[in-house]
Design a protein around this motif. Sequence first.
Motif, PDB file in Angstrom:
ATOM      1  N   ILE A   1      -0.782  -5.750  -5.872  1.00  0.00           N
ATOM      2  CA  ILE A   1      -0.070  -7.021  -5.781  1.00  0.00           C
ATOM      3  C   ILE A   1       1.060  -6.915  -6.789  1.00  0.00           C
ATOM      4  CG2 ILE A   1      -0.177  -9.513  -6.169  1.00  0.00           C
ATOM      5  CD1 ILE A   1      -3.179  -9.359  -5.452  1.00  0.00           C
ATOM      6  N   GLU A   2       2.284  -7.028  -6.310  1.00  0.00           N
ATOM      7  CA  GLU A   2       3.462  -6.973  -7.175  1.00  0.00           C
ATOM      8  C   GLU A   2       4.036  -8.376  -7.289  1.00  0.00           C
ATOM      9  OE1 GLU A   2       5.977  -4.121  -5.167  1.00  0.00           O
ATOM     10  OE2 GLU A   2       5.157  -2.487  -6.363  1.00  0.00           O
ATOM     11  N   VAL A   3       4.235  -8.807  -8.521  1.00  0.00           N
ATOM     12  CA  VAL A   3       4.750 -10.150  -8.788  1.00  0.00           C
ATOM     13  C   VAL A   3       6.129 -10.020  -9.415  1.00  0.00           C
ATOM     14  CG1 VAL A   3       4.349 -12.334  -9.987  1.00  0.00           C
ATOM     15  CG2 VAL A   3       2.388 -10.916  -9.260  1.00  0.00           C
TER      16      VAL A   3
ATOM     17  N   ASP B   1       0.841  -1.196   0.000  1.00  0.00           N
ATOM     18  CA  ASP B   1       0.000   0.000   0.000  1.00  0.00           C
ATOM     19  C   ASP B   1       0.882   1.254   0.000  1.00  0.00           C
ATOM     20  OD1 ASP B   1       0.967   0.024   2.599  1.00  0.00           O
ATOM     21  OD2 ASP B   1      -1.001   0.043   3.557  1.00  0.00           O
ATOM     22  N   ASP B   2       2.169   1.068  -0.293  1.00  0.00           N
ATOM     23  CA  ASP B   2       3.106   2.185  -0.385  1.00  0.00           C
ATOM     24  C   ASP B   2       2.618   3.156  -1.459  1.00  0.00           C
ATOM     25  OD1 ASP B   2       5.965   3.347   0.031  1.00  0.00           O
ATOM     26  OD2 ASP B   2       5.747   3.108  -2.148  1.00  0.00           O
ATOM     27  N   PRO B   3       2.453   4.441  -1.125  1.00  0.00           N
ATOM     28  CA  PRO B   3       1.893   5.400  -2.088  1.00  0.00           C
ATOM     29  C   PRO B   3       2.655   5.479  -3.419  1.00  0.00           C
ATOM     30  CG  PRO B   3       1.897   6.354   0.106  1.00  0.00           C
ATOM     31  CD  PRO B   3       2.658   5.056   0.197  1.00  0.00           C
ATOM     32  N   ALA B   4       3.967   5.449  -3.387  1.00  0.00           N
ATOM     33  CA  ALA B   4       4.741   5.547  -4.637  1.00  0.00           C
ATOM     34  C   ALA B   4       4.551   4.300  -5.495  1.00  0.00           C
ATOM     35  CB  ALA B   4       6.223   5.766  -4.328  1.00  0.00           C
ATOM     36  N   ARG B   5       4.536   3.150  -4.869  1.00  0.00           N
ATOM     37  CA  ARG B   5       4.358   1.904  -5.617  1.00  0.00           C
ATOM     38  C   ARG B   5       2.928   1.774  -6.147  1.00  0.00           C
ATOM     39  NH1 ARG B   5       7.408  -2.095  -1.517  1.00  0.00           N
ATOM     40  NH2 ARG B   5       6.723  -3.745  -2.933  1.00  0.00           N
ATOM     41  N   LEU B   6       1.954   2.236  -5.366  1.00  0.00           N
ATOM     42  CA  LEU B   6       0.570   2.257  -5.846  1.00  0.00           C
ATOM     43  C   LEU B   6       0.429   3.200  -7.034  1.00  0.00           C
ATOM     44  CD1 LEU B   6      -1.719   2.284  -2.685  1.00  0.00           C
ATOM     45  CD2 LEU B   6      -1.707   0.629  -4.544  1.00  0.00           C
TER      46      LEU B   6
END
Length: 134
Positions: A122-124, A93-98
């Motif tokens: 969800i990062e794969v 739920d990291d804002p930059a990654r979202l």
Amino acid sequence: MSRATIELSSGIAAFLTRPHTATLTTLRLDGSPHVAPVRFSFDAAAGVARVTTRAGARKARNVLAGNGTARVALCQSDGFRWVTLEGRAVVTDDPARLAEAVRRYTTRYRGAPPSPPDLVAIEVVVDRVLSLNL
């Protein structure tokens, strides 16, 4: 999360940019598969596929239950052509990654994904690519 560049044929790379729906397969605690239709993006340079969803969705809960060891499969098909991306998944739920997940989704599908208050990605980290007729 370790990432590596994934080498793709030009046919697979082009196929993964088309705005198709895919299935995401995760495993429940009892080991049975949960398969859900999803939209996703794939960053071959980083070796990462991203699916946006709600934190409370079964697919996110299944990945979280794996405590960083959950393996998943994303399969996109069109007739007798398909690509499956397999790898280890995490939920963030990291804002930059979202923001990156939303940006890539919006580019691929030409519209923003749903944005519920409990949005996660969800990062794969893809370590295997399988395909047919591409």
